[in-house]
Design a protein around this motif. Structure first.
Motif, short mmCIF file in Angstrom:
data_model
loop_
_atom_site.label_atom_id
_atom_site.label_comp_id
_atom_site.label_asym_id
_atom_site.label_seq_id
_atom_site.Cartn_x
_atom_site.Cartn_y
_atom_site.Cartn_z
N ALA A 188 0.83 -1.21 0.00
CA ALA A 188 0.00 0.00 0.00
C ALA A 188 0.86 1.25 0.00
O ALA A 188 0.58 2.22 -0.72
N TYR A 189 1.91 1.26 0.81
CA TYR A 189 2.79 2.44 0.86
C TYR A 189 3.49 2.62 -0.49
O TYR A 189 3.63 3.75 -0.98
N LEU A 190 3.90 1.53 -1.09
CA LEU A 190 4.57 1.61 -2.38
C LEU A 190 3.66 2.21 -3.44
O LEU A 190 4.06 3.13 -4.17
N THR A 191 2.42 1.72 -3.52
CA THR A 191 1.53 2.17 -4.59
C THR A 191 0.94 3.55 -4.34
O THR A 191 0.76 4.33 -5.27
N LEU A 195 5.31 5.20 -5.68
CA LEU A 195 5.24 5.20 -7.14
C LEU A 195 4.76 6.53 -7.71
O LEU A 195 5.32 7.00 -8.73
N PRO A 196 3.77 7.20 -7.12
CA PRO A 196 3.40 8.52 -7.64
C PRO A 196 4.55 9.52 -7.57
O PRO A 196 4.74 10.32 -8.50
N ASP A 197 5.31 9.51 -6.48
CA ASP A 197 6.43 10.44 -6.37
C ASP A 197 7.54 10.10 -7.35
O ASP A 197 8.20 11.00 -7.90
N LEU A 198 7.77 8.82 -7.58
CA LEU A 198 8.76 8.43 -8.59
C LEU A 198 8.34 8.93 -9.98
O LEU A 198 9.18 9.39 -10.76
N GLU A 199 7.06 8.84 -10.28
CA GLU A 199 6.56 9.33 -11.56
C GLU A 199 6.77 10.83 -11.70
O GLU A 199 7.11 11.32 -12.78
N VAL A 200 6.57 11.58 -10.61
CA VAL A 200 6.82 13.02 -10.64
C VAL A 200 8.28 13.28 -10.98
O VAL A 200 8.62 14.14 -11.80
N GLY A 201 9.17 12.54 -10.32
CA GLY A 201 10.59 12.71 -10.60
C GLY A 201 10.96 12.35 -12.02
O GLY A 201 11.73 13.05 -12.68
N LEU A 202 10.41 11.25 -12.52
CA LEU A 202 10.68 10.84 -13.89
C LEU A 202 10.23 11.90 -14.88
O LEU A 202 10.91 12.17 -15.88
N ALA A 203 9.09 12.52 -14.61
CA ALA A 203 8.56 13.54 -15.51
C ALA A 203 9.44 14.78 -15.56
O ALA A 203 9.41 15.54 -16.54
N ALA A 303 2.57 -10.17 -3.52
CA ALA A 303 1.76 -8.95 -3.47
C ALA A 303 2.46 -7.77 -4.15
O ALA A 303 1.81 -6.77 -4.47
N TYR A 304 3.76 -7.89 -4.39
CA TYR A 304 4.49 -6.81 -5.05
C TYR A 304 4.58 -7.00 -6.56
O TYR A 304 5.11 -6.12 -7.26
N GLU A 305 4.08 -8.12 -7.08
CA GLU A 305 4.09 -8.33 -8.53
C GLU A 305 3.35 -7.19 -9.23
O GLU A 305 2.25 -6.80 -8.84
N GLY A 306 3.99 -6.66 -10.28
CA GLY A 306 3.38 -5.56 -11.02
C GLY A 306 3.56 -4.21 -10.38
O GLY A 306 3.16 -3.19 -10.97
N LYS A 307 4.13 -4.17 -9.19
CA LYS A 307 4.36 -2.90 -8.49
C LYS A 307 5.85 -2.62 -8.36
O LYS A 307 6.31 -1.50 -8.61
N ALA A 308 6.62 -3.62 -7.93
CA ALA A 308 8.06 -3.49 -7.78
C ALA A 308 8.75 -4.30 -8.86
O ALA A 308 8.19 -5.26 -9.40
N ASP A 309 9.99 -3.90 -9.18
CA ASP A 309 10.79 -4.66 -10.13
C ASP A 309 11.64 -5.71 -9.43
O ASP A 309 11.99 -6.74 -10.01
N SER A 310 12.01 -5.42 -8.18
CA SER A 310 12.87 -6.31 -7.40
C SER A 310 12.40 -6.30 -5.95
O SER A 310 11.96 -5.26 -5.45
N VAL A 311 12.52 -7.44 -5.30
CA VAL A 311 12.29 -7.53 -3.86
C VAL A 311 13.60 -7.95 -3.21
O VAL A 311 14.21 -8.94 -3.62
N LYS A 312 14.06 -7.19 -2.24
CA LYS A 312 15.29 -7.49 -1.52
C LYS A 312 14.94 -8.05 -0.15
O LYS A 312 14.41 -7.35 0.70
N LEU A 313 15.22 -9.32 0.05
CA LEU A 313 14.94 -9.98 1.31
C LEU A 313 16.17 -9.92 2.21
O LEU A 313 17.30 -10.04 1.73
#
Length: 344
Positions: A188-191, A195-203, A303-313
């Motif tokens: 939930a925190y990621l999505t 992710l919205p803030d990363l999109e702002v930065g990318l833009a 649960a992170y499929e489609g949201k994150a590219d990598s999961v670091k355990l």
């Protein structure tokens, strides 16, 4: 989605062996932190012990070294690993920088932006002997007459930025090759926040898209057939981070503000930051870590499929005995093998 791992060891030899086993199990990247060991020394040990997995710092403190030293260490580690190194940088918190390291903190977003600029510029000019004259509020760099007589393994080593707040996260989107989460995160925190803030930065950066960024979610992980045992192992790490006021917004987002304040009170009463597990509720652990039996943890990763590219355990390390960390690590590596089809 890539499965990656942060190995642990009481000795560097044990840590390197864990990295070797995680690589064989299918971990595509191996990460090292900087607190009880130096990130660069540990990364060197992993680079020599492994063959195919990326080796990254998660994270190397950006302000406790000069950008030139950071750039040189990254070049050496990339050579040592055969072009597998990832430079993960983070600001850390103000108290750590100023009190522990006597380092300047300032405005961390502006400071980190200058640091990354300098590192990349140094890489681009290191073998040319060109004069470097970069202005800056925090990291001005002026170098004349310097020419490194060794060709870099790669001219552009990936730089990932650790970020939690919106401004640093946007910076990661604008200039980073990857974003690395805090050790505590949730889908939930990621999505909803990240992710919205990363999109702002990318833009803000011309030509950059989501495909240019590796989104790495970090997760303290504990796998046990008894979920209660799994939760108690990770409670100490939750307590460690809950003791830091800087993360109040993060805990409030998860409706855990009162619980965090209880941990802070326990910390103020004299308990060490590594020994706050008794003040951490199971609800905090369930919301912010991957703890439970193997099916529980596999579902949390999915649960992170489609949201994150990598999961670091990473295994639990705060306030638990070495033997408990070792057991947790063995279970995680075994689970990675099951998820990826690798070798146990």
């Amino acid at each position: 989605m890539r499965i990656t791992y942060q190995p642990w060891g009481e000795t560097l030899a044990e840590l390197a062996d864990a990295g070797r086993r995680a690589e064989a199990a299918g971990a595509e990247a191996l990460w090292v932190s900087e607190l009880h060991r130096s990130a660069t020394g540990t990364a060197a040990a992993l680079a020599q012990a492994t063959e195919t997995a990326q080796v990254g710092t998660s994270i190397m403190l950006a302000f406790t070294r000069s950008p030139m030293v950071t750039a040189l260490e990254a070049l050496d580690l990339d050579e040592l690993s055969g072009g597998r190194f990832v430079l993960g940088l983070g600001s850390g918190v103000q108290r750590l920088n100023e009190d522990w390291h006597n380092a300047r903190f300032g405005k961390p977003v502006a400071h980190l932006k200058e640091t990354v600029r300098n590192v990349r510029h140094f890489w681009a000019t290191t073998t040319t002997g060109a004069t470097i004259d970069l202005p800056g509020e925090y990291e001005p760099m002026r170098i004349r007459g310097y020419e490194r007589p060794f060709a870099p393994t790669r001219p552009d080593i990936p730089i990932y930025l650790a970020a939690m707040g919106p401004h640093m996260t946007r910076l990661a989107g604008a200039i980073g090759d990857g974003w690395i989460s805090h050790e505590l995160c949730s889908p939930a925190y990621l999505t909803q926040r990240v992710l919205p803030d990363l999109e702002v930065g990318l833009a803000r950066a011309e030509g950059r898209t989501r495909a240019n960024l590796d989104v790495v979610v970090s997760a303290c992980c504990s796998v046990d057939s008894d979920p209660k045992v799994a939760r108690r192992r990770t409670a100490g790490l939750v307590g460690f981070y809950a003791s830091v006021r800087t993360y109040a917004d993060f805990f409030e987002f998860h409706d855990l503000g009162e619980e965090q304040r209880a941990v802070i009170e326990a910390f103020r009463s004299g308990k060490g930051a590594d020994y706050l597990a008794d003040s951490v509720t199971d609800g905090m652990v369930d919301a912010l870590t991957m703890s439970g039996d193997r099916d529980d943890v596999a579902a949390r990763i999915a649960a992170y499929e489609g949201k994150a590219d990598s999961v670091k355990l990473s295994p639990p390390t705060h306030g638990v005995a070495a033997e408990d960390t070792r057991k947790a690590q063995d279970e995680i590596i075994s689970m990675i093998a099951d998820l990826t089809g690798g070798t146990r």
